[in-house]
Design a protein around this motif. Structure first.
Motif, PDB file in Angstrom:
ATOM      1  N   GLY A   1     108.977 -34.023  59.144  1.00  0.00           N
ATOM      2  CA  GLY A   1     108.702 -35.361  58.635  1.00  0.00           C
ATOM      3  C   GLY A   1     109.869 -36.319  58.636  1.00  0.00           C
TER       4      GLY A   1
ATOM      5  N   LYS B   1     111.606 -39.565  59.574  1.00  0.00           N
ATOM      6  CA  LYS B   1     111.145 -40.878  60.012  1.00  0.00           C
ATOM      7  C   LYS B   1     112.081 -41.434  61.070  1.00  0.00           C
TER       8      LYS B   1
ATOM      9  N   ASP C   1     118.859 -41.534  52.189  1.00  0.00           N
ATOM     10  CA  ASP C   1     118.262 -41.636  53.520  1.00  0.00           C
ATOM     11  C   ASP C   1     119.239 -41.009  54.513  1.00  0.00           C
TER      12      ASP C   1
ATOM     13  N   ARG D   1     103.766 -41.534  65.216  1.00  0.00           N
ATOM     14  CA  ARG D   1     103.528 -41.746  63.788  1.00  0.00           C
ATOM     15  C   ARG D   1     102.191 -42.463  63.635  1.00  0.00           C
TER      16      ARG D   1
ATOM     17  N   ASN E   1     111.139 -30.354  54.260  1.00  0.00           N
ATOM     18  CA  ASN E   1     111.298 -31.748  54.654  1.00  0.00           C
ATOM     19  C   ASN E   1     112.726 -32.170  54.293  1.00  0.00           C
TER      20      ASN E   1
ATOM     21  N   ILE F   1     107.771 -39.983  64.465  1.00  0.00           N
ATOM     22  CA  ILE F   1     108.226 -39.088  63.402  1.00  0.00           C
ATOM     23  C   ILE F   1     108.746 -37.834  64.089  1.00  0.00           C
TER      24      ILE F   1
ATOM     25  N   ASP G   1     109.898 -37.570  50.083  1.00  0.00           N
ATOM     26  CA  ASP G   1     110.257 -38.987  50.001  1.00  0.00           C
ATOM     27  C   ASP G   1     111.348 -39.255  48.966  1.00  0.00           C
TER      28      ASP G   1
ATOM     29  N   ASN H   1      99.102 -43.062  57.445  1.00  0.00           N
ATOM     30  CA  ASN H   1      99.967 -42.805  56.310  1.00  0.00           C
ATOM     31  C   ASN H   1     100.042 -41.307  56.029  1.00  0.00           C
ATOM     32  N   HIS H   2     100.394 -40.972  54.819  1.00  0.00           N
ATOM     33  CA  HIS H   2     100.563 -39.572  54.439  1.00  0.00           C
ATOM     34  C   HIS H   2      99.226 -38.835  54.372  1.00  0.00           C
TER      35      HIS H   2
ATOM     36  N   GLU I   1     109.106 -47.068  63.170  1.00  0.00           N
ATOM     37  CA  GLU I   1     107.704 -47.337  62.839  1.00  0.00           C
ATOM     38  C   GLU I   1     106.712 -46.528  63.671  1.00  0.00           C
TER      39      GLU I   1
END
Length: 268
Positions: free
Chosen positions: A177, A179, A155, A202, A140, A185, A112, A205-206, A182
């Motif tokens: 992973g 994105k 991003d 997706r 990732n 993934i 992230d 959450n994580h 919404e």
């Protein structure tokens, strides 16, 4: 029987690292040979944990393996907490990485857009040195940027991800992973000049440990003769089913507990 050496830590609770890799590799009818780099009461995603650093013992364990004159069809490395372990792993690769061995590296460094707090510059350089030797890497997007000496907090677009993959020399790259809005993934696969996005739903959450399940699943498929694109598709579908089952039965530790893949392990 085919053998994969897995160099990673192991936790009593929290299905990640060796706790995840052992059953996944075994389900593929491959012997998993663990080299534990650390032993944890439970993984670090919980509020507290106890651990034992295995660094002082690794060279002795490796020397015993050398006495056995063993060889491996695959080697998989995961969490590397420092440069000392990095140097030991590089020597392990020198000793056991043969012409018919597939070397896979999950270059764990962050997620992230942020580097994990336990990773300093020397640790990152150790991971990068090992990743350069790998046939397969499974970063990732944050880790891919770090491998390419790019800012990890941006991003990145799919086109930028492809360009970063092109700049690396690994035979296979599976970027996890990504994105895609919404509801989806993606995992990006780059091999032989081909770039493909494999999409999954997706859900929730994580969840801890999905990367460990993914890397163990993909190396097992490759060692068993599957191509990289099909291997990633199978791994993605397996993890999607496990996440869906986990998300339907949440508990107070669900992020740290990992995903409930055991009920699907007979179908790999």
């Amino acid at each position: 029987m085919k053998k994969i050496a897995v160099i990673n830590d192991i936790s009593g609770f929290g299905k990640c690292s060796l706790t995840a890799a052992l059953p996944i590799i075994s389900a593929h009818k491959i012997q998993c040979c663990p080299l534990p780099t650390g032993v944890f009461s439970n993984q670090t995603g919980y509020d507290s944990f106890k651990s034992v650093d295995m660094t002082p013992y690794l060279n002795g364990f490796i020397d015993e393996w050398k006495k056995l004159d063993v060889s491996f069809d695959g080697i998989l490395t995961g969490f590397i907490p420092g440069s000392a372990q990095g140097e030991i792993i590089l020597r392990f690769i020198d000793d056991f990485y043969g012409e018919n061995t597939l070397l896979a590296v999950d270059p764990i460094m962050g997620d992230d857009g942020e580097i994990y707090p336990c990773y300093g510059e020397k640790s990152i350089e150790a991971v990068k040195a090992i990743a350069k030797r790998a046939d397969l890497i499974t970063p990732n997007v944050t880790e891919l940027a770090l491998l390419c000496d790019k800012p990890c907090g941006l991003d990145y677009s799919l086109d930028a991800i492809k360009k970063m993959c092109l700049s690396l020399n690994n035979k296979y790259i599976a970027v996890t992973g990504i994105k895609l809005g919404e509801s989806e993934i993606g995992n990006a696969v780059f091999a032989s000049g081909k770039f493909e996005i494999i999409k999954s739903k997706r859900i929730g959450n994580h969840f801890s440990g999905t990367g460990d399940v993914f890397s163990a699943f993909v190396i097992s498929e490759l060692v068993n003769g599957e191509d990289i694109f099909t291997s990633v598709k199978k791994a993605s579908a397996f993890i999607e089913k496990a996440i869906a089952a986990t998300n339907a039965d949440l508990n107070k530790h669900y992020h740290a507990d990992g995903i409930d893949f055991e009920q699907f392990i007979g179908f790999v």
